[in-house]
Design a protein around this motif. Sequence first.
Motif, short mmCIF file in Angstrom:
data_model
loop_
_atom_site.label_atom_id
_atom_site.label_comp_id
_atom_site.label_asym_id
_atom_site.label_seq_id
_atom_site.Cartn_x
_atom_site.Cartn_y
_atom_site.Cartn_z
N ASP A 12 0.83 -1.20 0.00
CA ASP A 12 0.00 0.00 0.00
C ASP A 12 0.87 1.25 0.00
O ASP A 12 0.63 2.19 -0.77
CB ASP A 12 -0.91 -0.02 1.22
CG ASP A 12 -1.79 1.22 1.29
OD1 ASP A 12 -2.60 1.42 0.36
OD2 ASP A 12 -1.65 1.99 2.27
N ARG A 13 1.91 1.28 0.82
CA ARG A 13 2.78 2.47 0.94
C ARG A 13 3.54 2.72 -0.36
O ARG A 13 3.64 3.85 -0.82
CB ARG A 13 3.75 2.28 2.12
CG ARG A 13 4.58 3.51 2.42
CD ARG A 13 3.69 4.65 2.91
NE ARG A 13 4.47 5.80 3.26
CZ ARG A 13 4.68 6.84 2.45
NH1 ARG A 13 4.13 6.88 1.26
NH2 ARG A 13 5.39 7.87 2.84
N LEU A 14 4.08 1.66 -0.97
CA LEU A 14 4.82 1.83 -2.21
C LEU A 14 3.91 2.22 -3.37
O LEU A 14 4.36 2.86 -4.31
CB LEU A 14 5.62 0.58 -2.56
CG LEU A 14 7.09 0.64 -2.11
CD1 LEU A 14 7.23 0.67 -0.62
CD2 LEU A 14 7.88 -0.47 -2.72
N SER A 15 2.63 1.86 -3.30
CA SER A 15 1.70 2.25 -4.37
C SER A 15 1.56 3.77 -4.43
O SER A 15 1.28 4.32 -5.49
CB SER A 15 0.34 1.58 -4.18
OG SER A 15 -0.36 2.17 -3.10
N ARG A 16 1.74 4.45 -3.30
CA ARG A 16 1.69 5.91 -3.29
C ARG A 16 3.08 6.53 -3.41
O ARG A 16 3.25 7.59 -3.98
CB ARG A 16 0.99 6.41 -2.03
CG ARG A 16 -0.50 6.14 -2.05
CD ARG A 16 -1.20 6.74 -0.86
NE ARG A 16 -0.70 6.26 0.42
CZ ARG A 16 -0.97 5.08 0.96
NH1 ARG A 16 -1.74 4.23 0.31
NH2 ARG A 16 -0.48 4.73 2.13
N LEU A 17 4.07 5.85 -2.87
CA LEU A 17 5.44 6.37 -2.92
C LEU A 17 6.00 6.35 -4.34
O LEU A 17 6.62 7.29 -4.79
CB LEU A 17 6.32 5.53 -1.99
CG LEU A 17 7.75 5.96 -1.82
CD1 LEU A 17 7.84 7.35 -1.23
CD2 LEU A 17 8.48 4.97 -0.93
N SER A 18 5.75 5.27 -5.04
CA SER A 18 6.23 5.12 -6.41
C SER A 18 5.13 4.46 -7.25
O SER A 18 5.16 3.25 -7.49
CB SER A 18 7.50 4.25 -6.42
OG SER A 18 8.02 4.16 -7.70
#
Length: 152
Positions: free
Chosen positions: A124-130
């Motif tokens: 979930d975090r990487l979907s927004r980070l990159s």
Amino acid sequence: MGQLNDVGEADGWRCWLCDEPVDREMSPNDPRGASVDTRITKARAKKRKQDKGNVPPERLAHKSCNTGKGANDPVVPWADHLIVVDPAPIIAATERLERKGGREAMARCPTREDADAVAAWLIDRLSRLSPKLDVHSEIATTGGQYLVSLHT
């Protein structure tokens, strides 16, 4: 203000560093106000421009998050509710996955439930980070603990 609105819309009005909402109406002078961050340090940006002609992406950040980062490499914190041992630096791991793909060991967890929570949070975090990085998680049993890895 047009650039800030464009970057804010692209990032869903969430700070790319702390992942908290950014109020678009708040004064840009307020610590929780919106600012534009280039995501990487100036030295790394200069090297990227020389190597590939790429301009670093601009990202939305709270003024306090952006100011706190300064000219240093950014640090994206792990969520406090996660139980992890030896967590990997999220930005460095993400940049390696973007650059060369493959696999990155992200953390070890004491239970399968903890590992499942970490894997879901990381995706979930990487979907927004990159947003353009397509990753999936893998959990392996290692010596009584669970290793959470990300793969491209």
